[in-house]
Design a protein around this motif. Structure first.
Motif, short mmCIF file in Angstrom:
data_model
loop_
_atom_site.label_atom_id
_atom_site.label_comp_id
_atom_site.label_asym_id
_atom_site.label_seq_id
_atom_site.Cartn_x
_atom_site.Cartn_y
_atom_site.Cartn_z
N CYS A 27 -14.96 -22.59 -7.65
CA CYS A 27 -15.57 -21.28 -7.85
C CYS A 27 -17.06 -21.43 -8.19
N ALA A 28 -17.88 -20.61 -7.54
CA ALA A 28 -19.32 -20.69 -7.74
C ALA A 28 -19.74 -20.25 -9.13
N PHE A 29 -18.96 -19.37 -9.77
CA PHE A 29 -19.37 -18.81 -11.06
C PHE A 29 -18.95 -19.68 -12.24
N CYS A 30 -18.25 -20.79 -12.03
CA CYS A 30 -17.68 -21.58 -13.11
C CYS A 30 -18.76 -22.06 -14.09
N TYR A 31 -18.51 -21.88 -15.37
CA TYR A 31 -19.49 -22.24 -16.38
C TYR A 31 -19.52 -23.74 -16.68
N GLY B 2 -26.70 -25.47 -19.15
CA GLY B 2 -27.85 -24.60 -19.00
C GLY B 2 -28.28 -24.42 -17.56
N GLY B 3 -27.36 -24.68 -16.63
CA GLY B 3 -27.67 -24.53 -15.21
C GLY B 3 -27.57 -23.08 -14.76
N PRO B 4 -28.41 -22.66 -13.79
CA PRO B 4 -28.42 -21.26 -13.34
C PRO B 4 -27.50 -20.98 -12.17
N GLU B 5 -26.86 -22.01 -11.61
CA GLU B 5 -26.14 -21.84 -10.34
C GLU B 5 -24.99 -20.85 -10.43
N SER B 6 -24.38 -20.71 -11.60
CA SER B 6 -23.26 -19.78 -11.75
C SER B 6 -23.73 -18.31 -11.76
N LEU B 7 -24.96 -18.07 -12.14
CA LEU B 7 -25.45 -16.71 -12.35
C LEU B 7 -25.61 -15.93 -11.06
N THR B 8 -25.69 -16.62 -9.93
CA THR B 8 -25.85 -15.91 -8.65
C THR B 8 -24.61 -15.10 -8.29
N SER B 9 -23.48 -15.36 -8.98
CA SER B 9 -22.25 -14.62 -8.71
C SER B 9 -22.17 -13.30 -9.46
N GLN B 10 -23.09 -13.06 -10.37
CA GLN B 10 -23.03 -11.87 -11.22
C GLN B 10 -23.04 -10.57 -10.40
#
Length: 367
Positions: free
Chosen positions: A92-96, A257-265
């Motif tokens: 999953c792209a949103f995984c923290y 602290g990576g931003p990659e998950s935030l694109t799923s918001q």
């Protein structure tokens, strides 16, 4: 194996039955009576009556065979979470968690860690990941944690709940609860979110198997851009399997602290958080990662304690760490709105490291 657990819990004493949501408070004198009973002593009449009324359970045998009595702990921790492995069968792209590596302790280390968690006084233990059910040592970890007298919650995507080896274990030795995440209500959407073909069918199969055996289920409905159009259907899916559900729509940065998950918001479903008024992270509960490193919580991992090397004594370091990590520093220092801020300092730091839009976590970013 025990039918009941009697244990100190913060300032109380509890009597619990594994696999059941209901429990009862008992006075110290009753707890002390159970703790000091001899091996061959029968169950006291007050216990027999109370258990019959609460759970319809007949305790016509020795107390030692029926009740596991947890001794008091000097450390006073009540809850903990244990991340068995960061690996997952989804992508999953949103995984923290960010990069999902299959790494962690060997069995000797895990056995040591579980005894430390028990000695800390932990009554409720969450087994999480990654995906805990695909961990090669899940059954051994679960079995020992249960035997040590902890009420267990499994946080899972549900895709392996139909595995007979797992299902037989958790049906015989029931968890307090299984929390299952829902990522979509149709095969097309669910598989798109997980980026793995066939996951929706495995998810449905796992839910059906757990529901049929009467296991206690609760659901996390995760809302992102790709599945927001199925929010009502995902809620209906939770209702179909008879479990309470919570909707999670605010996506966090990764633990690094990576931003990659935030694109799923899904910006449409971004919720205003309630004001953060403090928590007991690091004081009454803690988190252990796959290497046995304890932190105040899943988010605040800046400073960790090696529980395998230091033992339960190492937990005395956590309260001072918690105090330090909760101080509003960096971009939040001196903020006039911090009294009504909706995120704790460790989480705000992750957003700042990810250079996240202010609107995703800070009042200064709202119109």
């Amino acid at each position: 194996m025990h039918e009941l657990i009697a244990a100190p819990f913060l300032d109380h004493y509890l009597l619990m039955r594994p696999g059941r949501q209901e429990g009862m408070k008992i006075p110290f004198r009753r707890y002390h009576e159970l703790r000091t009973a001899t091996v061959d002593q029968p169950c006291p009449s007050w216990l027999v009556d109370a258990v019959q009324r609460a759970w319809g359970l007949d305790l016509a045998h020795r107390q030692a065979d029926a009740v596991l009595v947890r001794p008091p702990s000097l450390y006073g921790y009540a809850r903990a979470s244990y991340e068995l492995n960061l690996g997952c069968n989804y992508n999953c792209a949103f995984c923290y968690l960010g990069e999902k590596k299959f790494e962690g302790l060997d069995w000797h280390g895990r056995e040591r860690l579980l005894h430390v968690i028990r000695d800390a006084g932990v009554v409720w233990l969450q087994l999480t990941g990654g995906e805990p059910l695909i961990d090669p040592l899940f059954r051994e970890v679960y079995g020992l944690a249960y035997a040590l007298g902890m009420m267990l919650t499994i946080s899972s995507n549900g895709s392996r709940l139909h595995d007979p080896r797992i299902l037989n274990l958790i049906t015989r030795y029931r968890p307090y609860r299984i929390v299952v995440s829902i990522y979509g209500a149709t095969e097309e959407t669910y598989d798109k979110v997980t980026r793995r073909r066939g996951t929706f069918r495995q998810f449905r199969r796992g839910l059906a198997a757990a529901h049929e055996t009467g296991l206690s289920l609760r659901f996390n409905v995760v809302v992102i851009d790709e599945n927001a159009h199925e929010l009502d259907a995902m809620r209906a899916l939770a209702d179909e399997f008879g479990g309470d559900h919570h909707v999670y729509s605010n996506i966090s940065p990764t633990i690094h602290g990576g931003p990659e998950s935030l694109t799923s918001q899904s910006t449409e479903h971004l919720r205003v958080r309630k004001p953060f008024t403090g928590c007991n992270a690091g004081v009454t509960h803690f988190h252990a990662d796959p290497f046995g490193l304890a932190s105040i919580c899943k988010v605040g991992r800046d400073e960790q304690v090696d529980l395998v090397a230091e033992g339960v004594e190492g937990l005395s370091k956590l309260p001072p760490i918690a105090d330090k990590l909760m101080v509003r520093t960096g971009g939040c220092s001196g903020c006039a709105l911090q009294g009504s801020c909706g995120v704790c300092r460790p989480l705000a730091k992750r957003y700042q490291e990810a250079k996240a839009p202010l609107a995703s976590y800070c009042q200064h970013g709202r119109r």
